[in-house]
Design a protein around this motif. Structure first.
Motif, PDB file in Angstrom:
ATOM      1  N   LEU A  91     -66.642 -50.733 -47.825  1.00 46.99           N
ATOM      2  CA  LEU A  91     -65.885 -51.673 -46.994  1.00 46.99           C
ATOM      3  C   LEU A  91     -66.069 -51.364 -45.514  1.00 46.99           C
ATOM      4  CD1 LEU A  91     -62.608 -51.915 -49.103  1.00 46.99           C
ATOM      5  CD2 LEU A  91     -64.471 -53.583 -48.950  1.00 46.99           C
ATOM      6  N   ASN A  92     -66.101 -50.087 -45.143  1.00 45.27           N
ATOM      7  CA  ASN A  92     -66.331 -49.720 -43.745  1.00 45.27           C
ATOM      8  C   ASN A  92     -67.726 -50.139 -43.285  1.00 45.27           C
ATOM      9  OD1 ASN A  92     -63.790 -48.652 -43.418  1.00 45.27           O
ATOM     10  ND2 ASN A  92     -64.422 -46.569 -43.941  1.00 45.27           N
ATOM     11  N   SER A  93     -68.701 -49.987 -44.179  1.00 48.54           N
ATOM     12  CA  SER A  93     -70.056 -50.396 -43.798  1.00 48.54           C
ATOM     13  C   SER A  93     -70.121 -51.909 -43.594  1.00 48.54           C
ATOM     14  CB  SER A  93     -71.070 -49.946 -44.844  1.00 48.54           C
ATOM     15  OG  SER A  93     -70.933 -50.701 -46.028  1.00 48.54           O
ATOM     16  N   LEU A  94     -69.380 -52.666 -44.414  1.00 45.43           N
ATOM     17  CA  LEU A  94     -69.333 -54.116 -44.218  1.00 45.43           C
ATOM     18  C   LEU A  94     -68.685 -54.474 -42.886  1.00 45.43           C
ATOM     19  CD1 LEU A  94     -68.359 -55.561 -47.711  1.00 45.43           C
ATOM     20  CD2 LEU A  94     -70.581 -55.606 -46.593  1.00 45.43           C
ATOM     21  N   LYS A  95     -67.590 -53.763 -42.544  1.00 45.67           N
ATOM     22  CA  LYS A  95     -66.918 -54.033 -41.271  1.00 45.67           C
ATOM     23  C   LYS A  95     -67.833 -53.717 -40.101  1.00 45.67           C
ATOM     24  CE  LYS A  95     -62.264 -53.228 -43.028  1.00 45.67           C
ATOM     25  NZ  LYS A  95     -61.126 -52.312 -43.047  1.00 45.67           N
ATOM     26  N   ALA A  96     -68.574 -52.605 -40.186  1.00 42.60           N
ATOM     27  CA  ALA A  96     -69.486 -52.234 -39.108  1.00 42.60           C
ATOM     28  C   ALA A  96     -70.598 -53.270 -38.964  1.00 42.60           C
ATOM     29  CB  ALA A  96     -70.079 -50.848 -39.383  1.00 42.60           C
ATOM     30  N   GLU A  97     -71.140 -53.728 -40.081  1.00 42.41           N
ATOM     31  CA  GLU A  97     -72.174 -54.759 -40.033  1.00 42.41           C
ATOM     32  C   GLU A  97     -71.617 -56.050 -39.444  1.00 42.41           C
ATOM     33  OE1 GLU A  97     -74.776 -55.849 -43.327  1.00 42.41           O
ATOM     34  OE2 GLU A  97     -74.594 -53.776 -44.010  1.00 42.41           O
ATOM     35  N   ASN A  98     -70.385 -56.384 -39.820  1.00 51.52           N
ATOM     36  CA  ASN A  98     -69.746 -57.591 -39.315  1.00 51.52           C
ATOM     37  C   ASN A  98     -69.578 -57.519 -37.797  1.00 51.52           C
ATOM     38  OD1 ASN A  98     -68.723 -60.101 -39.671  1.00 51.52           O
ATOM     39  ND2 ASN A  98     -66.721 -59.436 -40.430  1.00 51.52           N
ATOM     40  N   ARG A  99     -69.114 -56.348 -37.303  1.00 48.25           N
ATOM     41  CA  ARG A  99     -68.953 -56.171 -35.849  1.00 48.25           C
ATOM     42  C   ARG A  99     -70.291 -56.305 -35.136  1.00 48.25           C
ATOM     43  NH1 ARG A  99     -66.719 -50.934 -36.359  1.00 48.25           N
ATOM     44  NH2 ARG A  99     -65.344 -51.358 -38.063  1.00 48.25           N
ATOM     45  N   LYS A 100     -71.329 -55.712 -35.722  1.00 40.10           N
ATOM     46  CA  LYS A 100     -72.657 -55.780 -35.116  1.00 40.10           C
ATOM     47  C   LYS A 100     -73.146 -57.226 -35.081  1.00 40.10           C
ATOM     48  CE  LYS A 100     -76.161 -54.304 -37.464  1.00 40.10           C
ATOM     49  NZ  LYS A 100     -77.129 -53.480 -38.188  1.00 40.10           N
ATOM     50  N   ASP A 101     -72.946 -57.969 -36.164  1.00 35.65           N
ATOM     51  CA  ASP A 101     -73.368 -59.371 -36.206  1.00 35.65           C
ATOM     52  C   ASP A 101     -72.585 -60.217 -35.209  1.00 35.65           C
ATOM     53  OD1 ASP A 101     -75.188 -58.740 -38.164  1.00 35.65           O
ATOM     54  OD2 ASP A 101     -73.932 -59.453 -39.834  1.00 35.65           O
ATOM     55  N   GLU A 102     -71.294 -59.958 -35.076  1.00 37.37           N
ATOM     56  CA  GLU A 102     -70.484 -60.705 -34.118  1.00 37.37           C
ATOM     57  C   GLU A 102     -70.939 -60.453 -32.687  1.00 37.37           C
ATOM     58  OE1 GLU A 102     -66.396 -59.770 -34.840  1.00 37.37           O
ATOM     59  OE2 GLU A 102     -66.310 -60.942 -36.690  1.00 37.37           O
ATOM     60  N   SER A 103     -71.238 -59.195 -32.369  1.00 41.23           N
ATOM     61  CA  SER A 103     -71.694 -58.904 -31.004  1.00 41.23           C
ATOM     62  C   SER A 103     -73.055 -59.546 -30.747  1.00 41.23           C
ATOM     63  CB  SER A 103     -71.753 -57.401 -30.759  1.00 41.23           C
ATOM     64  OG  SER A 103     -72.779 -56.808 -31.515  1.00 41.23           O
ATOM     65  N   LEU A 104     -73.911 -59.565 -31.742  1.00 41.00           N
ATOM     66  CA  LEU A 104     -75.208 -60.221 -31.593  1.00 41.00           C
ATOM     67  C   LEU A 104     -75.029 -61.718 -31.390  1.00 41.00           C
ATOM     68  CD1 LEU A 104     -78.257 -59.653 -31.684  1.00 41.00           C
ATOM     69  CD2 LEU A 104     -78.164 -60.075 -34.132  1.00 41.00           C
ATOM     70  N   LEU A 105     -74.116 -62.324 -32.139  1.00 38.04           N
ATOM     71  CA  LEU A 105     -73.846 -63.746 -31.985  1.00 38.04           C
ATOM     72  C   LEU A 105     -73.301 -64.053 -30.584  1.00 38.04           C
ATOM     73  CD1 LEU A 105     -73.712 -66.548 -33.291  1.00 38.04           C
ATOM     74  CD2 LEU A 105     -71.419 -65.967 -34.085  1.00 38.04           C
ATOM     75  N   LYS A 106     -72.393 -63.217 -30.091  1.00 39.89           N
ATOM     76  CA  LYS A 106     -71.855 -63.418 -28.728  1.00 39.89           C
ATOM     77  C   LYS A 106     -72.960 -63.318 -27.691  1.00 39.89           C
ATOM     78  CE  LYS A 106     -67.179 -61.875 -29.733  1.00 39.89           C
ATOM     79  NZ  LYS A 106     -66.164 -60.849 -29.521  1.00 39.89           N
ATOM     80  N   ASP A 107     -73.867 -62.365 -27.870  1.00 36.93           N
ATOM     81  CA  ASP A 107     -74.987 -62.233 -26.932  1.00 36.93           C
ATOM     82  C   ASP A 107     -75.865 -63.481 -26.952  1.00 36.93           C
ATOM     83  OD1 ASP A 107     -74.108 -59.720 -26.252  1.00 36.93           O
ATOM     84  OD2 ASP A 107     -75.580 -58.649 -27.513  1.00 36.93           O
ATOM     85  N   TRP A 108     -76.140 -64.007 -28.149  1.00 31.96           N
ATOM     86  CA  TRP A 108     -76.953 -65.211 -28.260  1.00 31.96           C
ATOM     87  C   TRP A 108     -76.256 -66.410 -27.608  1.00 31.96           C
ATOM     88  CZ3 TRP A 108     -78.531 -64.793 -34.102  1.00 31.96           C
ATOM     89  CH2 TRP A 108     -79.541 -63.832 -34.235  1.00 31.96           C
ATOM     90  N   GLU A 109     -74.937 -66.525 -27.839  1.00 30.06           N
ATOM     91  CA  GLU A 109     -74.197 -67.636 -27.234  1.00 30.06           C
ATOM     92  C   GLU A 109     -74.206 -67.533 -25.713  1.00 30.06           C
ATOM     93  OE1 GLU A 109     -70.412 -67.315 -29.150  1.00 30.06           O
ATOM     94  OE2 GLU A 109     -70.992 -68.638 -30.819  1.00 30.06           O
ATOM     95  N   ALA A 110     -74.034 -66.330 -25.190  1.00 31.18           N
ATOM     96  CA  ALA A 110     -74.059 -66.147 -23.739  1.00 31.18           C
ATOM     97  C   ALA A 110     -75.443 -66.469 -23.191  1.00 31.18           C
ATOM     98  CB  ALA A 110     -73.671 -64.712 -23.392  1.00 31.18           C
ATOM     99  N   ASP A 111     -76.481 -66.068 -23.881  1.00 31.74           N
ATOM    100  CA  ASP A 111     -77.840 -66.367 -23.446  1.00 31.74           C
ATOM    101  C   ASP A 111     -78.091 -67.874 -23.476  1.00 31.74           C
ATOM    102  OD1 ASP A 111     -80.471 -65.562 -22.630  1.00 31.74           O
ATOM    103  OD2 ASP A 111     -81.159 -65.938 -24.692  1.00 31.74           O
ATOM    104  N   LEU A 112     -77.590 -68.543 -24.513  1.00 26.65           N
ATOM    105  CA  LEU A 112     -77.756 -69.986 -24.616  1.00 26.65           C
ATOM    106  C   LEU A 112     -77.038 -70.703 -23.470  1.00 26.65           C
ATOM    107  CD1 LEU A 112     -78.820 -72.378 -26.261  1.00 26.65           C
ATOM    108  CD2 LEU A 112     -76.694 -72.319 -27.560  1.00 26.65           C
ATOM    109  N   ARG A 113     -75.800 -70.264 -23.177  1.00 21.13           N
ATOM    110  CA  ARG A 113     -75.060 -70.875 -22.053  1.00 21.13           C
ATOM    111  C   ARG A 113     -75.804 -70.675 -20.733  1.00 21.13           C
ATOM    112  NH1 ARG A 113     -70.719 -67.878 -23.649  1.00 21.13           N
ATOM    113  NH2 ARG A 113     -69.901 -68.757 -25.554  1.00 21.13           N
ATOM    114  N   ARG A 114     -76.335 -69.476 -20.529  1.00 24.60           N
ATOM    115  CA  ARG A 114     -77.066 -69.183 -19.294  1.00 24.60           C
ATOM    116  C   ARG A 114     -78.297 -70.074 -19.181  1.00 24.60           C
ATOM    117  NH1 ARG A 114     -81.449 -66.616 -18.390  1.00 24.60           N
ATOM    118  NH2 ARG A 114     -81.566 -65.648 -20.443  1.00 24.60           N
TER     119      ARG A 114
END
Length: 132
Positions: A91-114
């Motif tokens: 479960l901890n590994s899933l949470k860590a992967e989820n956090r990593k995916d969310e941060s990657l998604l935020k980076d992509w969204e910020a790049d798209l907005r820019r």
């Protein structure tokens, strides 16, 4: 069908002895070099002399160093199966992967907005140059 049974048993013993000899480390072979044992098994396999000689005299058969056989070790060291949703490490590994995916998604969204803002600025810039 029963008349083929002795032939099949001899063949099975022959194959077993041959494979066992090939898989045995050189330091565990007794009496003769490993290559000689392979030749003996192959040459005298039909009359069962080669395979039986290998099983009786060829391989050094000794128990494990600890004294316990594999089945005894497994009886004493049973592992309990834990379902993935009850396993905290999983479960901890899933949470860590989820956090990593969310941060990657935020980076992509910020790049798209820019990039969208940059395109808007480029589109507006030629129009202001044309008006002048």
């Amino acid at each position: 069908m029963l008349r083929y049974l002795p032939f099949l048993l001899v063949l099975a013993l022959w194959i077993y002895a041959f494979i066992d000899c090939l898989n045995t480390p050189e330091e565990e072979v007794r009496g003769l070099p490993k290559v000689v044992w392979v030749i003996i098994i192959l040459l005298f396999g039909e009359v069962l002399v080669g395979p039986v000689a290998w099983l009786v005299a060829g391989r050094n058969r000794r128990g494990p160093a600890g004294g316990a056989t594999h089945s005894e070790w497994h009886r004493n060291h049973r592992t309990e199966f834990v379902a993935p949703d009850d396993n905290p490490e999983f479960l901890n590994s899933l949470k860590a992967e989820n956090r990593k995916d969310e941060s990657l998604l935020k980076d992509w969204e910020a790049d798209l907005r820019r990039r969208e803002e940059e395109l808007k600025r480029r589109e507006e810039q030629p129009r202001s140059d044309e008006e002048s």
